[in-house]
Design a protein around this motif. Structure first.
Motif, mmCIF file in Angstrom:
data_model
loop_
_atom_site.group_PDB
_atom_site.id
_atom_site.type_symbol
_atom_site.label_atom_id
_atom_site.label_comp_id
_atom_site.label_asym_id
_atom_site.label_seq_id
_atom_site.Cartn_x
_atom_site.Cartn_y
_atom_site.Cartn_z
ATOM 1 N N LEU A 1 27.655 47.812 43.256
ATOM 2 C CA LEU A 1 27.747 47.951 41.803
ATOM 3 C C LEU A 1 26.615 47.213 41.120
ATOM 4 N N SER A 2 26.063 47.842 40.104
ATOM 5 C CA SER A 2 25.083 47.216 39.224
ATOM 6 C C SER A 2 25.196 47.926 37.888
ATOM 7 N N PRO A 3 24.642 47.377 36.823
ATOM 8 C CA PRO A 3 24.785 48.013 35.518
ATOM 9 C C PRO A 3 24.349 49.484 35.560
ATOM 10 N N GLY A 4 25.303 50.382 35.252
ATOM 11 C CA GLY A 4 25.027 51.806 35.192
ATOM 12 C C GLY A 4 24.887 52.507 36.525
ATOM 13 N N ARG A 5 25.201 51.832 37.616
ATOM 14 C CA ARG A 5 24.952 52.421 38.936
ATOM 15 C C ARG A 5 26.008 51.997 39.953
ATOM 16 N N ALA A 6 26.452 52.978 40.744
ATOM 17 C CA ALA A 6 27.355 52.715 41.861
ATOM 18 C C ALA A 6 26.860 53.519 43.056
ATOM 19 N N VAL A 7 26.659 52.840 44.171
ATOM 20 C CA VAL A 7 26.242 53.481 45.409
ATOM 21 C C VAL A 7 27.390 53.312 46.395
ATOM 22 N N VAL A 8 27.847 54.423 46.952
ATOM 23 C CA VAL A 8 29.014 54.412 47.827
ATOM 24 C C VAL A 8 28.616 54.825 49.238
ATOM 25 N N ASP A 9 29.061 54.037 50.229
ATOM 26 C CA ASP A 9 28.848 54.353 51.638
ATOM 27 C C ASP A 9 30.172 54.214 52.367
ATOM 28 N N ARG A 10 30.381 55.070 53.336
ATOM 29 C CA ARG A 10 31.554 54.911 54.198
ATOM 30 C C ARG A 10 31.137 54.021 55.336
ATOM 31 N N ALA A 11 31.162 52.749 55.052
ATOM 32 C CA ALA A 11 30.671 51.784 56.031
ATOM 33 C C ALA A 11 31.321 50.442 55.778
ATOM 34 N N ARG A 12 31.040 49.568 56.691
ATOM 35 C CA ARG A 12 31.458 48.171 56.589
ATOM 36 C C ARG A 12 30.174 47.361 56.592
#
Length: 125
Positions: free
Chosen positions: A45-56
């Motif tokens: 998470l960061s201002p205006g941005r979400a990056v999603v990964d199926r990971a640990r």
């Protein structure tokens, strides 16, 4: 993994600009358990941005929940803070990430903003 959960995580990057306005930056690992299996999601998470990964991976915070509870959160029939307070899920690390992330969840059906209700009452008086 339920379709509602998959769709929820897939929608995060597109919804992030409208939701993530606070100057909070960090990585949240979400662990969802079903029986003896755990699925991991890493959300940066960061201002205006979400990056999603199926990971640990390395994370500033970890949220653990049953997959069933998370599905109810994703469709708006459960509340994240209530689940943590009832010990139905656990959270450790940077609490601001949890507080910001919960804004992605929909409100429960039939819930109204109290300010809207007050405006309606004032308009009738």
């Amino acid at each position: 993994m339920s379709q509602a959960t998959e769709e929820f995580f897939a929608s995060l990057p597109a919804r992030a600009p409208a939701i993530l306005r606070a100057p909070v930056t960090g990585t949240l690992q979400i662990d969802l358990t079903t029986d003896h299996r755990t699925d991991h999601w890493l959300v940066r998470l960061s201002p205006g941005r979400a990056v999603v990964d199926r990971a640990r991976g390395p994370a500033d915070a970890v949220w653990s929940s049953s997959a069933d509870l998370f599905e109810r959160l994703a469709i708006g029939t459960a509340q994240s803070i209530s689940a943590v307070l009832r010990n139905e899920s656990t959270f450790s690390g940077n609490v601001m990430l949890f507080l910001v992330f919960r804004q992605f969840f929909p409100t429960p059906p039939g819930v109204r903003d109290p300010r809207e209700t007050a405006r309606e009452q004032t308009g009738r008086a």
